[in-house]
Motif scaffolding. Structure first.
Motif, PDB file in Angstrom:
ATOM      1  N   LYS A 195       4.179   2.088  -0.974  1.00  0.00           N
ATOM      2  CA  LYS A 195       4.141   1.438  -1.145  1.00  0.00           C
ATOM      3  C   LYS A 195       3.114   1.689  -0.590  1.00  0.00           C
ATOM      4  O   LYS A 195       1.439   0.799  -1.251  1.00  0.00           O
ATOM      5  N   HIS A 196       1.364   2.559   1.191  1.00  0.00           N
ATOM      6  CA  HIS A 196       0.489   2.433   1.045  1.00  0.00           C
ATOM      7  C   HIS A 196      -0.475   3.188   0.215  1.00  0.00           C
ATOM      8  O   HIS A 196      -1.286   2.966   0.146  1.00  0.00           O
ATOM      9  N   THR A 197       0.698   4.421  -0.504  1.00  0.00           N
ATOM     10  CA  THR A 197      -0.304   4.868  -1.392  1.00  0.00           C
ATOM     11  C   THR A 197      -0.643   4.298  -2.902  1.00  0.00           C
ATOM     12  O   THR A 197      -1.946   3.657  -3.125  1.00  0.00           O
ATOM     13  N   ALA A 198       0.157   3.332  -3.296  1.00  0.00           N
ATOM     14  CA  ALA A 198      -0.552   2.402  -4.076  1.00  0.00           C
ATOM     15  C   ALA A 198      -1.430   0.941  -3.565  1.00  0.00           C
ATOM     16  O   ALA A 198      -2.247   0.810  -4.455  1.00  0.00           O
ATOM     17  N   LEU A 199      -1.272   1.184  -2.442  1.00  0.00           N
ATOM     18  CA  LEU A 199      -2.247   0.057  -2.181  1.00  0.00           C
ATOM     19  C   LEU A 199      -3.740   0.455  -1.542  1.00  0.00           C
ATOM     20  O   LEU A 199      -4.855   0.089  -2.471  1.00  0.00           O
ATOM     21  N   THR A 215      14.891   8.031   3.044  1.00  0.00           N
ATOM     22  CA  THR A 215      14.412   6.968   2.304  1.00  0.00           C
ATOM     23  C   THR A 215      13.473   6.366   2.831  1.00  0.00           C
ATOM     24  O   THR A 215      12.745   5.609   2.163  1.00  0.00           O
ATOM     25  N   CYS A 216      13.062   5.488   4.474  1.00  0.00           N
ATOM     26  CA  CYS A 216      12.169   4.983   4.860  1.00  0.00           C
ATOM     27  C   CYS A 216      11.119   5.388   4.645  1.00  0.00           C
ATOM     28  O   CYS A 216      10.264   4.615   4.185  1.00  0.00           O
ATOM     29  N   GLY A 217      10.693   6.712   4.461  1.00  0.00           N
ATOM     30  CA  GLY A 217       9.909   7.248   4.137  1.00  0.00           C
ATOM     31  C   GLY A 217       8.896   7.760   2.864  1.00  0.00           C
ATOM     32  O   GLY A 217       7.823   7.042   3.004  1.00  0.00           O
ATOM     33  N   THR A 218      10.016   8.011   1.765  1.00  0.00           N
ATOM     34  CA  THR A 218       9.539   6.953   0.394  1.00  0.00           C
ATOM     35  C   THR A 218       9.465   5.684   0.615  1.00  0.00           C
ATOM     36  O   THR A 218       7.886   5.643  -0.406  1.00  0.00           O
ATOM     37  N   ALA A 219       9.799   4.828   0.772  1.00  0.00           N
ATOM     38  CA  ALA A 219       9.589   3.447   0.314  1.00  0.00           C
ATOM     39  C   ALA A 219       8.037   3.381   0.784  1.00  0.00           C
ATOM     40  O   ALA A 219       7.171   3.063   1.118  1.00  0.00           O
ATOM     41  N   LEU A 220       7.514   3.528   2.715  1.00  0.00           N
ATOM     42  CA  LEU A 220       6.836   3.531   2.772  1.00  0.00           C
ATOM     43  C   LEU A 220       5.490   4.257   2.055  1.00  0.00           C
ATOM     44  O   LEU A 220       4.506   3.501   1.818  1.00  0.00           O
ATOM     45  N   GLY A 280      12.423   1.786  -4.125  1.00  0.00           N
ATOM     46  CA  GLY A 280      11.230   0.915  -5.419  1.00  0.00           C
ATOM     47  C   GLY A 280      10.881   2.238  -6.166  1.00  0.00           C
ATOM     48  O   GLY A 280      11.491   3.460  -6.303  1.00  0.00           O
ATOM     49  N   LYS A 281       9.874   1.342  -7.217  1.00  0.00           N
ATOM     50  CA  LYS A 281       9.786   1.974  -8.725  1.00  0.00           C
ATOM     51  C   LYS A 281       8.513   3.313  -7.689  1.00  0.00           C
ATOM     52  O   LYS A 281       8.273   3.198  -6.824  1.00  0.00           O
ATOM     53  N   PRO A 282       8.638   3.967  -8.512  1.00  0.00           N
ATOM     54  CA  PRO A 282       7.811   5.319  -8.666  1.00  0.00           C
ATOM     55  C   PRO A 282       6.343   5.107  -8.604  1.00  0.00           C
ATOM     56  O   PRO A 282       5.930   3.390  -9.255  1.00  0.00           O
ATOM     57  N   LEU A 283       5.960   5.884  -7.736  1.00  0.00           N
ATOM     58  CA  LEU A 283       4.530   5.732  -7.794  1.00  0.00           C
ATOM     59  C   LEU A 283       3.797   5.228  -8.859  1.00  0.00           C
ATOM     60  O   LEU A 283       3.156   3.655  -9.238  1.00  0.00           O
TER      61      LEU A 283
END
Length: 188
Positions: A107-111, A99-104, A159-162
């Motif tokens: 976030k970082h891939t979207a940025l 779960t935490c890995g998916t959230a991070l 959060g939302k999917p990528l």
């Protein structure tokens, strides 16, 4: 001010062959009490015993460094910013649950998708490599089972999917432009 230590003396007060600073020999002391209730003693690893019969042969299961959930895996999630004059490379390395890995990762891939295309070397090399490395981390995250209950409510929300995030969708425009320019260069 204390007097200078004599050569061969111990300035810390411990007498060699005795316990820590007491002066009484170790053999004259009473034995230490047994283990506390609920805390069994673990066997001490020995240099003579090696191989599969050693007491520490099985690795312990990793726990997430953000929420404490288990199982977790070691991974490095990257973020790249290609600015007009220079580039920034960031990496978040650690043990993360699913779960935490998916959230991070989201976030970082979207940025990276919307901030990584604005330098020529970033557009051609570094941003695509960063996205590929994050994709490899995504496959590692997908292999992890769910981390179980979260008693302290410290787990990150995925959060939302990528591709439902506005920054990631905006980042597809520069990516499409770079792909178009490369296709024109190859075509002639």
């Amino acid at each position: 001010m204390s007097p200078p230590a004599l050569p061969g003396s111990n300035p810390y007060g411990a007498v060699p062959g005795t316990g820590y600073g007491t002066g009484e020999p170790v053999a004259d002391r009473p034995p230490l009490p047994g283990p506390l209730p609920g805390y069994p003693l673990r066997p001490v690893p020995s240099a003579r015993r090696a191989g599969p019969e050693a007491p520490y042969a099985a690795p312990e299961q990793l726990a997430c460094q953000l929420c404490g959930g288990s199982p977790a895996a070691e991974m490095a999630i990257r973020h790249h910013q290609g600015l007009v004059l220079f580039m920034l490379f960031r990496k978040r390395k650690g043990h993360f649950c699913r779960t935490c890995g998916t959230a991070l990762l989201r976030k970082h891939t979207a940025l990276t998708l919307w901030q990584g295309w604005w330098h020529p070397l970033s557009a051609l090399l570094f941003n695509p490599v960063t996205l590929l490395l994050n994709w490899r981390v995504h496959s590692k995250i997908e292999q992890l089972p769910g981390p179980g209950p979260d008693p302290f409510a410290s787990r990150l929300a995925p959060g939302k999917p990528l591709f439902l995030r506005p920054g990631a969708l905006f980042g597809l425009l520069p990516a499409a432009f770079v792909a178009y320019v490369l296709a024109m260069v190859v075509a002639g």
